[in-house]
Enzyme design. Structure first.
Site, PDB file in Angstrom:
ATOM      1  N   GLY A  46       0.998  -1.177   0.064  1.00 55.88           N
ATOM      2  CA  GLY A  46      -0.111  -0.007   0.193  1.00 55.88           C
ATOM      3  C   GLY A  46       0.765   1.196   0.064  1.00 55.88           C
ATOM      4  N   GLN A  51       2.833  10.008   1.927  1.00 55.85           N
ATOM      5  CA  GLN A  51       4.263   9.302   1.849  1.00 55.85           C
ATOM      6  C   GLN A  51       5.107   9.901   0.866  1.00 55.85           C
ATOM      7  OE1 GLN A  51       2.651   4.945   2.456  1.00 55.85           O
ATOM      8  NE2 GLN A  51       4.457   4.911   3.654  1.00 55.85           N
ATOM      9  N   CYS A  91       6.054  -0.355   7.419  1.00 56.24           N
ATOM     10  CA  CYS A  91       6.007   0.929   6.742  1.00 56.24           C
ATOM     11  C   CYS A  91       7.192   1.251   5.855  1.00 56.24           C
ATOM     12  CB  CYS A  91       5.568   1.781   7.775  1.00 56.24           C
ATOM     13  SG  CYS A  91       5.059   3.435   6.756  1.00 56.24           S
ATOM     14  N   LEU A  92       6.792   1.562   4.582  1.00 55.36           N
ATOM     15  CA  LEU A  92       7.879   1.973   3.573  1.00 55.36           C
ATOM     16  C   LEU A  92       8.508   3.348   4.128  1.00 55.36           C
ATOM     17  CD1 LEU A  92       6.074   1.319   0.244  1.00 55.36           C
ATOM     18  CD2 LEU A  92       7.822  -0.079   1.434  1.00 55.36           C
ATOM     19  N   HIS A 133      -3.935   1.234   8.083  1.00 51.82           N
ATOM     20  CA  HIS A 133      -2.604   1.786   8.226  1.00 51.82           C
ATOM     21  C   HIS A 133      -2.546   2.979   7.093  1.00 51.82           C
ATOM     22  CE1 HIS A 133       1.812   1.080   7.901  1.00 51.82           C
ATOM     23  NE2 HIS A 133       1.751   1.792   6.916  1.00 51.82           N
ATOM     24  N   GLU A 134      -3.150   2.859   5.859  1.00 50.26           N
ATOM     25  CA  GLU A 134      -3.019   3.843   4.902  1.00 50.26           C
ATOM     26  C   GLU A 134      -3.685   5.004   5.285  1.00 50.26           C
ATOM     27  OE1 GLU A 134      -0.603   3.378   3.093  1.00 50.26           O
ATOM     28  OE2 GLU A 134      -0.495   1.254   2.885  1.00 50.26           O
ATOM     29  N   HIS A 137      -1.844   7.362   7.718  1.00 46.41           N
ATOM     30  CA  HIS A 137      -1.223   8.408   6.819  1.00 46.41           C
ATOM     31  C   HIS A 137      -1.723   9.536   6.634  1.00 46.41           C
ATOM     32  CE1 HIS A 137       2.646   5.898   6.743  1.00 46.41           C
ATOM     33  NE2 HIS A 137       1.949   5.018   6.242  1.00 46.41           N
TER      34      HIS A 137
HETATM   35  O1  GNR Z   1       4.114  -2.482   2.401  1.00 44.70           O
HETATM   36  C1  GNR Z   1       3.508  -2.318   3.736  1.00 44.70           C
HETATM   37  N1  GNR Z   1       3.464  -3.632   4.327  1.00 44.70           N
HETATM   38  C2  GNR Z   1       2.450  -3.606   5.307  1.00 44.70           C
HETATM   39  C3  GNR Z   1       2.279  -4.770   6.085  1.00 44.70           C
HETATM   40  C4  GNR Z   1       1.453  -5.055   7.231  1.00 44.70           C
HETATM   41  C5  GNR Z   1       0.903  -3.868   7.562  1.00 44.70           C
HETATM   42  C6  GNR Z   1       0.705  -2.536   6.828  1.00 44.70           C
HETATM   43  C7  GNR Z   1       1.547  -2.733   5.653  1.00 44.70           C
HETATM   44  S1  GNR Z   1       1.668  -1.196   4.930  1.00 44.70           S
HETATM   45  C8  GNR Z   1       3.250  -1.227   3.874  1.00 44.70           C
HETATM   46  C9  GNR Z   1       3.274  -0.028   2.857  1.00 44.70           C
HETATM   47  C10 GNR Z   1       3.345   1.186   3.578  1.00 44.70           C
HETATM   48  O2  GNR Z   1       3.954   1.616   4.299  1.00 44.70           O
HETATM   49  N2  GNR Z   1       2.114   1.877   3.286  1.00 44.70           N
HETATM   50  O3  GNR Z   1       1.724   3.104   4.020  1.00 44.70           O
HETATM   51 NI    NI Z   2       3.112   2.963   5.962  1.00 43.53          NI
END
Ligand code: GNR
Ligand code: NI
Length: 168
Positions: A46, A51, A91-92, A133-134, A137
């Site tokens: 995601g 980001q 998270c990236l 999670h997204e 952000h």
């Molecule tokens: O790539 C991602 N893997 C992930 C794994 C478990 C829970 C959430 C994520 S999101 C993350 C990519 C990201 O940072 N999205 O904002």
């Molecule tokens: Ni993230």
């Protein structure tokens, strides 16, 4: 198409509250394509516009491992949620750090797609985690905000070490 640079925690720009998308047009679709390219390149499941330093309510996702579950969420809203699950998140914007976070088990989300059409769907498991999670952000939140102070401190140290190693 282009790869976009990803903001790294604790960059204060990750704290920006994103504004609603006003027009779903070709310029937005070009940005969506670049976000997918960037997400697949990393790789990630995601990516929120926050980001990549674009503070609009736009998310791309694909939790499949063969690029078969592409999702675009514009101005998303969680209209219902149920249950609880714990998932080890990454998270990236916070490379090398992985930690358990408590989330809803299923969510019903309403959003616009890349044609500006409204749609609604209910999902559970990892896809539900990813949506939450997204959407965090877009509200300036990062998953490490949920950690205990000690775990957060450990995450910060690991990240600083990684950033130093990257420089050498
Ligand atoms: O790539 C991602 N893997 C992930 C794994 C478990 C829970 C959430 C994520 S999101 C993350 C990519 C990201 O940072 N999205 O904002
Ligand atoms: Ni993230």
């Amino acid at each position: 198409m282009a790869l976009l640079p990803i903001l790294r925690f604790p960059d204060p720009r990750l704290r920006t509250i994103a504004k609603p998308v006003e027009a779903v047009d070709d310029a937005l679709r070009a940005l969506i394509d670049d976000m997918f390219e960037t997400m697949y390149h990393e790789p990630g499941i995601g990516l929120a516009a926050t980001q990549i330093d674009r503070h609009i309510r736009l998310i791309v996702m694909d939790v499949s491992d063969d690029k078969t579950n592409k999702r675009v969420l514009i101005n998303p809203e969680i209209v219902a949620s149920q249950g609880v699950q714990n998932c080890k998140e990454g998270c990236l914007s916070v490379p090398t750090v992985f930690a358990e976070v408590k989330r809803a088990e299923t969510v019903t989300v309403r959003a616009l797609d890349r044609d500006g059409q409204s749609y609604e769907y209910t999902v559970g498991g990892l896809e539900a985690v990813c949506i939450q999670h997204e959407m965090d952000h877009l509200d300036g939140k990062v998953f490490v905000d949920y950690l205990t102070p000690l775990k957060r401190e450990m995450a910060m140290k690991k990240l600083a070490k990684y950033a130093r190693a990257e420089q050498d």
